[in-house]
Design an enzyme around this catalytic site. Structure first.
Site, mmCIF file in Angstrom:
data_model
loop_
_atom_site.group_PDB
_atom_site.id
_atom_site.type_symbol
_atom_site.label_atom_id
_atom_site.label_comp_id
_atom_site.label_asym_id
_atom_site.label_seq_id
_atom_site.Cartn_x
_atom_site.Cartn_y
_atom_site.Cartn_z
ATOM 1 N N LYS A 115 0.485 -1.117 -0.274
ATOM 2 C CA LYS A 115 -0.326 -0.033 -0.064
ATOM 3 C C LYS A 115 0.484 0.941 0.116
ATOM 4 O O LYS A 115 0.408 2.556 -0.397
ATOM 5 C CB LYS A 115 -1.225 0.017 1.608
ATOM 6 C CG LYS A 115 -2.520 -1.177 0.512
ATOM 7 C CD LYS A 115 -3.191 -0.159 1.971
ATOM 8 C CE LYS A 115 -4.414 -1.088 1.384
ATOM 9 N NZ LYS A 115 -5.690 -0.379 2.671
ATOM 10 N N LYS A 199 -5.316 -8.573 -5.692
ATOM 11 C CA LYS A 199 -6.329 -9.244 -4.655
ATOM 12 C C LYS A 199 -7.206 -8.097 -5.742
ATOM 13 O O LYS A 199 -7.005 -6.663 -5.569
ATOM 14 C CB LYS A 199 -6.475 -9.749 -3.266
ATOM 15 C CG LYS A 199 -6.465 -8.049 -3.184
ATOM 16 C CD LYS A 199 -6.712 -8.306 -1.308
ATOM 17 C CE LYS A 199 -6.241 -6.766 -0.531
ATOM 18 N NZ LYS A 199 -7.504 -6.968 -0.120
ATOM 19 N N LYS A 202 -10.887 -2.721 -2.622
ATOM 20 C CA LYS A 202 -11.510 -1.351 -2.702
ATOM 21 C C LYS A 202 -10.960 -0.077 -3.589
ATOM 22 O O LYS A 202 -11.632 0.585 -3.860
ATOM 23 C CB LYS A 202 -12.435 -0.454 -1.567
ATOM 24 C CG LYS A 202 -12.687 -1.253 -0.514
ATOM 25 C CD LYS A 202 -13.613 -1.165 0.141
ATOM 26 C CE LYS A 202 -13.820 -2.099 1.229
ATOM 27 N NZ LYS A 202 -12.058 -1.741 2.055
HETATM 28 P P1 ATP Z 1 -8.570 -1.651 0.841
HETATM 29 O O1 ATP Z 1 -7.979 -1.784 -1.052
HETATM 30 O O2 ATP Z 1 -9.887 0.002 1.159
HETATM 31 O O3 ATP Z 1 -7.692 -1.593 1.798
HETATM 32 P P2 ATP Z 1 -10.166 -3.730 1.300
HETATM 33 O O4 ATP Z 1 -10.739 -4.632 -0.717
HETATM 34 O O5 ATP Z 1 -8.606 -4.388 1.176
HETATM 35 O O6 ATP Z 1 -10.091 -2.781 0.915
HETATM 36 P P3 ATP Z 1 -11.012 -4.376 3.549
HETATM 37 O O7 ATP Z 1 -12.007 -3.521 4.698
HETATM 38 O O8 ATP Z 1 -9.529 -4.003 3.686
HETATM 39 O O9 ATP Z 1 -11.110 -4.524 2.183
HETATM 40 O O10 ATP Z 1 -11.239 -5.722 4.367
HETATM 41 C C1 ATP Z 1 -12.292 -5.943 4.797
HETATM 42 C C2 ATP Z 1 -12.199 -7.766 5.173
HETATM 43 O O11 ATP Z 1 -12.434 -8.380 3.279
HETATM 44 C C3 ATP Z 1 -10.971 -8.352 5.566
HETATM 45 O O12 ATP Z 1 -11.805 -9.127 5.558
HETATM 46 C C4 ATP Z 1 -10.739 -8.948 4.254
HETATM 47 O O13 ATP Z 1 -9.534 -9.686 4.222
HETATM 48 C C5 ATP Z 1 -11.704 -9.237 2.805
HETATM 49 N N1 ATP Z 1 -11.298 -8.369 2.078
HETATM 50 C C6 ATP Z 1 -10.375 -7.936 1.373
HETATM 51 N N2 ATP Z 1 -10.074 -7.850 0.172
HETATM 52 C C7 ATP Z 1 -9.915 -9.346 -0.180
HETATM 53 C C8 ATP Z 1 -10.529 -10.341 -1.221
HETATM 54 N N3 ATP Z 1 -10.011 -9.970 -2.051
HETATM 55 N N4 ATP Z 1 -11.122 -11.004 -1.022
HETATM 56 C C9 ATP Z 1 -11.822 -12.079 0.172
HETATM 57 N N5 ATP Z 1 -11.007 -11.307 1.494
HETATM 58 C C10 ATP Z 1 -11.064 -10.511 0.950
#
Ligand code: ATP
Length: 337
Positions: A115, A199, A202
């Site tokens: 990040k 992955k 968001k």
């Molecule tokens: P950002 O991009 O803002 O960091 P993010 O998409 O990684 O956001 P988080 O809010 O950090 O999402 O994660 C919330 C939950 O969703 C966590 O338990 C994380 O492990 C899960 N999660 C995030 N992305 C994935 C993914 N691609 N597949 C499965 N689980 C996910």
């Protein structure tokens, strides 16, 4: 044998663009777990501000996650739903735990490296200490089980190390539990649709990389159709997916959405091309997500109701965390009011 009674804690950042990975890897698991354990589901807004957020949007994004929790099936009367910044124990305990965590431990965190990008000197200190705040989130409630996606595995291991060091150094045997990560099934690592090796996230600038919970049926169909794939037919055995990350991803999403294993999906689609899998996958995604996004919209239009859930949750969360924080401060040797 640990003395700690089971409790679930987990959270999602209000960073907009809630996606299928968040649903399959986290929120859908919360829905199942709430029936088995007393559960706390947080909207982690303190985590969100480790990267810049627009203050004009943050409140709405916080309500959006609360709406998603409820729309997906979390019962706010049974489980606790609240915003992290409304319970001060998170930030206070994070400071205490940051004095336990070692710089060498944080230097190994791969999410910070991903990040922070190339110029790490410009990343916020909060982004660097993000995993310590996450340890505080969990330990403020002495939570024993933490359902998360695979990307959070390393942070959970750090939370366990921090808990163990606190207990050991403060002569407070078994004060904090060793929280168990719950990471199971094909939906725990949903990959980007544009590139099966990163992955789904968001914060990916490309909207085509993810299926958002709020996408309509046409948008979902378009994104699935455009998802990166290859010209080969699908294998009949899982080993055949090993060198094909995009195929593995789409088969995994199909499996997670239908509640079966990848092997089951391949026994249906093995020998057929993506032309057969993709339309069925789009249909399945719409079938699962449309009722959730419709209910989310309805809830988001009733701000007073959502804020009521979040404020009631904050009171209930604080009632659990405040005595644990007080005891932590006593162990540290602080004067306690
Ligand atoms: P950002 O991009 O803002 O960091 P993010 O998409 O990684 O956001 P988080 O809010 O950090 O999402 O994660 C919330 C939950 O969703 C966590 O338990 C994380 O492990 C899960 N999660 C995030 N992305 C994935 C993914 N691609 N597949 C499965 N689980 C996910």
């Amino acid at each position: 044998m640990s003395k700690h009674s089971p409790r679930v804690f987990s959270g999602v950042q209000p960073t907009g663009n809630l996606h299928l990975g968040n649903y399959l890897g986290a929120i859908s698991k919360f829905v199942t777990m709430q029936h088995d354990y007393p559960s706390i589901f947080c909207v982690v807004d303190l985590h969100a501000v480790t990267v810049p957020q627009d203050p004009k949007l943050l409140k709405e994004q916080t309500r959006e996650i609360a709406a998603a929790y409820v729309a997906a099936g979390i019962d706010p009367a049974k489980s606790i739903i609240f915003a992290q910044s409304t319970v001060s124990a998170h930030a206070e305990l994070a400071w205490i735990l940051s004095c336990q965590a070692r710089i060498g431990w944080l230097n190994r965190m791969t999410q910070f490296k991903d990040k922070a990008g190339k110029d790490k000197e410009k990343a916020s200190v909060g982004l660097y200490t993000y995993p310590v705040l996450m340890a505080a989130d969990i330990l403020a409630y002495k939570a024993t089980h933490v359902p998360v996606g695979e990307d959070q595995k390393q942070h959970l291991e750090l939370a366990r190390d921090i808990a163990a060091k606190f207990n050991n150094d403060m002569n407070a045997e078994d004060f904090f539990p060793q929280p168990e990560p719950l990471i199971q099934g094909p939906g725990t690592r949903v990959m980007s649709l544009k590139d099966g090796t990163a992955k789904m996230s968001k914060s990916d600038p490309s909207d085509l990389s993810r299926i958002n919970l709020t996408d309509d049926a046409d948008t979902i169909a378009k994104k699935v159709k455009k998802a990166k794939s290859d010209a080969d037919v699908l294998p009949s055995e899982e080993e055949g997916l090993e060198a094909r990350p995009e195929a593995r991803n789409l088969v995994g999403i199909y499996a997670a959405l239908s509640g079966v294993s990848r092997a089951d999906v391949l026994s249906e689609f093995g020998g057929q091309g993506f032309g057969a899998l993709k339309p069925r996958l789009a249909e399945l995604a719409v079938e699962k997500l449309a009722p959730i996004s419709e209910e989310m919209r309805r809830l988001q239009n009733d701000r007073a109701h959502l804020d009521g859930i979040l404020m009631d949750g904050a009171e209930r969360a604080d009632a659990i965390a405040a005595p644990i924080l007080r005891e932590t401060k006593e162990i540290m040797g602080f004067l306690v009011r």
